[in-house]
Design a protein around this motif. Structure first.
Motif, PDB file in Angstrom:
ATOM      1  N   VAL A   1       0.868  -1.176   0.000  1.00 44.71           N
ATOM      2  CA  VAL A   1       0.000   0.000   0.000  1.00 44.71           C
ATOM      3  C   VAL A   1       0.907   1.230   0.000  1.00 44.71           C
ATOM      4  O   VAL A   1       1.881   1.288   0.758  1.00 44.71           O
ATOM      5  CB  VAL A   1      -0.941   0.035   1.225  1.00 44.71           C
ATOM      6  N   LEU A   2       0.593   2.180  -0.870  1.00 41.94           N
ATOM      7  CA  LEU A   2       1.366   3.412  -0.971  1.00 41.94           C
ATOM      8  C   LEU A   2       0.468   4.603  -0.648  1.00 41.94           C
ATOM      9  O   LEU A   2      -0.600   4.761  -1.252  1.00 41.94           O
ATOM     10  CB  LEU A   2       1.923   3.571  -2.393  1.00 41.94           C
ATOM     11  N   VAL A   3       0.901   5.398   0.305  1.00 43.21           N
ATOM     12  CA  VAL A   3       0.200   6.631   0.660  1.00 43.21           C
ATOM     13  C   VAL A   3       1.061   7.804   0.203  1.00 43.21           C
ATOM     14  O   VAL A   3       2.258   7.837   0.499  1.00 43.21           O
ATOM     15  CB  VAL A   3      -0.006   6.737   2.186  1.00 43.21           C
ATOM     16  N   VAL A   4       0.472   8.742  -0.498  1.00 43.11           N
ATOM     17  CA  VAL A   4       1.172   9.974  -0.858  1.00 43.11           C
ATOM     18  C   VAL A   4       0.372  11.132  -0.300  1.00 43.11           C
ATOM     19  O   VAL A   4      -0.863  11.143  -0.383  1.00 43.11           O
ATOM     20  CB  VAL A   4       1.329  10.115  -2.389  1.00 43.11           C
ATOM     21  N   GLY A   5       1.066  12.079   0.307  1.00 43.90           N
ATOM     22  CA  GLY A   5       0.354  13.229   0.852  1.00 43.90           C
ATOM     23  C   GLY A   5       1.305  14.220   1.477  1.00 43.90           C
ATOM     24  O   GLY A   5       2.509  13.982   1.548  1.00 43.90           O
ATOM     25  N   ASP A   6       0.749  15.323   1.924  1.00 47.47           N
ATOM     26  CA  ASP A   6       1.574  16.356   2.535  1.00 47.47           C
ATOM     27  C   ASP A   6       1.798  16.042   4.010  1.00 47.47           C
ATOM     28  O   ASP A   6       0.881  15.648   4.722  1.00 47.47           O
ATOM     29  CB  ASP A   6       0.903  17.723   2.398  1.00 47.47           C
ATOM     30  N   ALA A   7       3.031  16.238   4.446  1.00 47.26           N
ATOM     31  CA  ALA A   7       3.386  16.019   5.843  1.00 47.26           C
ATOM     32  C   ALA A   7       3.857  17.325   6.445  1.00 47.26           C
ATOM     33  O   ALA A   7       4.468  18.152   5.770  1.00 47.26           O
ATOM     34  CB  ALA A   7       4.497  14.975   5.956  1.00 47.26           C
ATOM     35  N   TYR A   8       3.524  17.513   7.703  1.00 46.92           N
ATOM     36  CA  TYR A   8       4.073  18.669   8.396  1.00 46.92           C
ATOM     37  C   TYR A   8       4.283  18.321   9.854  1.00 46.92           C
ATOM     38  O   TYR A   8       3.716  17.357  10.382  1.00 46.92           O
ATOM     39  CB  TYR A   8       3.173  19.898   8.246  1.00 46.92           C
ATOM     40  N   ARG A   9       5.100  19.129  10.513  1.00 49.70           N
ATOM     41  CA  ARG A   9       5.431  18.872  11.901  1.00 49.70           C
ATOM     42  C   ARG A   9       4.306  19.363  12.793  1.00 49.70           C
ATOM     43  O   ARG A   9       3.806  20.474  12.640  1.00 49.70           O
ATOM     44  CB  ARG A   9       6.736  19.612  12.230  1.00 49.70           C
ATOM     45  N   VAL A  10       3.919  18.518  13.742  1.00 45.04           N
ATOM     46  CA  VAL A  10       2.820  18.856  14.647  1.00 45.04           C
ATOM     47  C   VAL A  10       3.343  19.753  15.764  1.00 45.04           C
ATOM     48  O   VAL A  10       4.334  19.425  16.422  1.00 45.04           O
ATOM     49  CB  VAL A  10       2.211  17.573  15.257  1.00 45.04           C
ATOM     50  N   ALA A  11       2.691  20.890  15.961  1.00 46.92           N
ATOM     51  CA  ALA A  11       3.089  21.812  17.027  1.00 46.92           C
ATOM     52  C   ALA A  11       1.999  21.926  18.103  1.00 46.92           C
ATOM     53  O   ALA A  11       2.290  22.263  19.250  1.00 46.92           O
ATOM     54  CB  ALA A  11       3.385  23.191  16.442  1.00 46.92           C
ATOM     55  N   ASP A  12       0.762  21.613  17.763  1.00 47.91           N
ATOM     56  CA  ASP A  12      -0.353  21.760  18.694  1.00 47.91           C
ATOM     57  C   ASP A  12      -0.188  20.819  19.887  1.00 47.91           C
ATOM     58  O   ASP A  12      -0.152  19.599  19.730  1.00 47.91           O
ATOM     59  CB  ASP A  12      -1.653  21.448  17.941  1.00 47.91           C
ATOM     60  N   PRO A  13      -0.117  21.379  21.129  1.00 50.24           N
ATOM     61  CA  PRO A  13       0.124  20.534  22.314  1.00 50.24           C
ATOM     62  C   PRO A  13      -0.956  19.477  22.520  1.00 50.24           C
ATOM     63  O   PRO A  13      -0.657  18.353  22.912  1.00 50.24           O
ATOM     64  CB  PRO A  13       0.142  21.537  23.471  1.00 50.24           C
ATOM     65  N   ASP A  14      -2.213  19.804  22.245  1.00 47.82           N
ATOM     66  CA  ASP A  14      -3.283  18.822  22.427  1.00 47.82           C
ATOM     67  C   ASP A  14      -3.103  17.640  21.479  1.00 47.82           C
ATOM     68  O   ASP A  14      -3.297  16.486  21.860  1.00 47.82           O
ATOM     69  CB  ASP A  14      -4.651  19.470  22.189  1.00 47.82           C
ATOM     70  N   LEU A  15      -2.732  17.963  20.252  1.00 48.53           N
ATOM     71  CA  LEU A  15      -2.541  16.893  19.267  1.00 48.53           C
ATOM     72  C   LEU A  15      -1.321  16.055  19.635  1.00 48.53           C
ATOM     73  O   LEU A  15      -1.338  14.825  19.530  1.00 48.53           O
ATOM     74  CB  LEU A  15      -2.388  17.498  17.868  1.00 48.53           C
ATOM     75  N   LEU A  16      -0.262  16.714  20.128  1.00 53.65           N
ATOM     76  CA  LEU A  16       0.927  15.963  20.562  1.00 53.65           C
ATOM     77  C   LEU A  16       0.574  15.027  21.717  1.00 53.65           C
ATOM     78  O   LEU A  16       1.027  13.880  21.757  1.00 53.65           O
ATOM     79  CB  LEU A  16       2.042  16.925  20.977  1.00 53.65           C
ATOM     80  N   ASP A  17      -0.251  15.528  22.641  1.00 58.72           N
ATOM     81  CA  ASP A  17      -0.701  14.669  23.747  1.00 58.72           C
ATOM     82  C   ASP A  17      -1.478  13.463  23.223  1.00 58.72           C
ATOM     83  O   ASP A  17      -1.278  12.333  23.671  1.00 58.72           O
ATOM     84  CB  ASP A  17      -1.604  15.464  24.702  1.00 58.72           C
ATOM     85  N   ALA A  18      -2.377  13.729  22.282  1.00 56.04           N
ATOM     86  CA  ALA A  18      -3.203  12.641  21.737  1.00 56.04           C
ATOM     87  C   ALA A  18      -2.322  11.595  21.057  1.00 56.04           C
ATOM     88  O   ALA A  18      -2.549  10.388  21.197  1.00 56.04           O
ATOM     89  CB  ALA A  18      -4.226  13.198  20.745  1.00 56.04           C
ATOM     90  N   VAL A  19      -1.319  12.059  20.340  1.00 62.30           N
ATOM     91  CA  VAL A  19      -0.420  11.118  19.660  1.00 62.30           C
ATOM     92  C   VAL A  19       0.367  10.312  20.688  1.00 62.30           C
ATOM     93  O   VAL A  19       0.536   9.094  20.547  1.00 62.30           O
ATOM     94  CB  VAL A  19       0.518  11.865  18.698  1.00 62.30           C
ATOM     95  N   ALA A  20       0.827  10.982  21.748  1.00 62.38           N
ATOM     96  CA  ALA A  20       1.574  10.272  22.791  1.00 62.38           C
ATOM     97  C   ALA A  20       0.686   9.198  23.435  1.00 62.38           C
ATOM     98  O   ALA A  20       1.139   8.083  23.690  1.00 62.38           O
ATOM     99  CB  ALA A  20       2.080  11.258  23.837  1.00 62.38           C
ATOM    100  N   ARG A  21      -0.570   9.546  23.677  1.00 63.69           N
ATOM    101  CA  ARG A  21      -1.488   8.573  24.287  1.00 63.69           C
ATOM    102  C   ARG A  21      -1.804   7.415  23.354  1.00 63.69           C
ATOM    103  O   ARG A  21      -2.190   6.331  23.793  1.00 63.69           O
ATOM    104  CB  ARG A  21      -2.803   9.271  24.688  1.00 63.69           C
ATOM    105  N   SER A  22      -1.650   7.636  22.042  1.00 59.55           N
ATOM    106  CA  SER A  22      -1.972   6.579  21.076  1.00 59.55           C
ATOM    107  C   SER A  22      -0.971   5.437  21.132  1.00 59.55           C
ATOM    108  O   SER A  22      -1.200   4.381  20.534  1.00 59.55           O
ATOM    109  CB  SER A  22      -1.974   7.149  19.658  1.00 59.55           C
ATOM    110  N   GLY A  23       0.145   5.662  21.835  1.00 59.48           N
ATOM    111  CA  GLY A  23       1.141   4.598  21.944  1.00 59.48           C
ATOM    112  C   GLY A  23       2.233   4.675  20.904  1.00 59.48           C
ATOM    113  O   GLY A  23       3.035   3.752  20.788  1.00 59.48           O
ATOM    114  N   LEU A  24       2.281   5.752  20.145  1.00 55.40           N
ATOM    115  CA  LEU A  24       3.358   5.892  19.159  1.00 55.40           C
ATOM    116  C   LEU A  24       4.672   6.082  19.897  1.00 55.40           C
ATOM    117  O   LEU A  24       4.888   7.085  20.564  1.00 55.40           O
ATOM    118  CB  LEU A  24       3.101   7.094  18.244  1.00 55.40           C
TER     119      LEU A  24
END
Lengths: 143, 143
Positions: free
Chosen positions: A90-113
């Motif tokens: 499977v190939l995904v192509v798309g735009d990537a950017y660095r996450v700066a939003d603290p809430d989103l960073l928290d959510a990602v941390a909680r996701s187990g990444l």
């Protein structure tokens, strides 16, 4: 006179649903970025959120340099059976950017990444898929 | 007060010899090409010759379009143990071009390079590595 039959299976397309299912059930992919005009490929751990965005961590190295600004990248996952000559990708192509939003960073941390290697890899990158395609050769046990 | 110790292993470099050994013992890799300014990644079967050049087949599609002229591409191989959080990867970057020499095409055919899917994939591409790098996380059974 009939054509000789090619015994090998045809490469087939994976449906959008099948691509998404495989993306959600896989945790290691490979990110492709353009570095100094040529492509490079790096393995990453990633997670997928409810909306289908992909997240992975990186550290301030070559990868991040290429992604300092929102940029179109690729993420690929696959699986092969070298004995049966079957497989899928499977190939995904798309735009990537660095996450700066603290809430989103928290959510990602909680996701187990969590990176497997030592070190913080403090930067989280978010990939917004614009093109998702998949292919398989019949016989793969995951089909 | 000592720093808390990170229990995760450090990512380490693979030697040039280790990279070459893994390239010769692997048959499926992923090619990265730049298509319309962004990277794309495709699995390929490949072989390595005595001199260390890599060969893979392709058909007249997106991949070939990107490789009609000699062009810098990437080829990546890897292996992971998702339970042990160990793994390795090797990245080759170099110029690829389409092989036209009949003797070389014969030699590649005799090497056993055979696509898994039906169809001829008549075009053979040769990759001349200019940069080969590898990394591993200790614990991988192949180390």
């Amino acid at each position: 006179v009939s054509e000789p039959t090619d015994p090998r299976p045809e490469l087939e397309e994976l449906s959008a649903v099948a691509c998404e299912r495989r993306l959600r059930h896989t945790t290691v992919g490979r990110v492709g970025v353009v570095v100094d005009g040529h492509p490079e490929i790096f393995p990453v751990n990633y997670v997928v959120d409810e909306a289908g965005y992909l997240y992975f961590r990186t550290d301030p190295g070559a990868k991040l340099h290429a992604l300092r600004h929102a940029e179109t990248i690729a993420l690929e996952i696959d699986g092969f059976d070298t004995e049966r000559h079957s497989g899928w990708s499977v190939l995904v192509v798309g735009d990537a950017y660095r996450v700066a939003d603290p809430d989103l960073l928290d959510a990602v941390a909680r996701s187990g990444l969590q990176p497997w290697a030592a070190g913080d890899k403090p930067h989280v990158l978010r990939l917004l898929p614009t093109k998702v395609t998949g292919r398989y050769l019949p016989g793969t046990p995951w089909h």
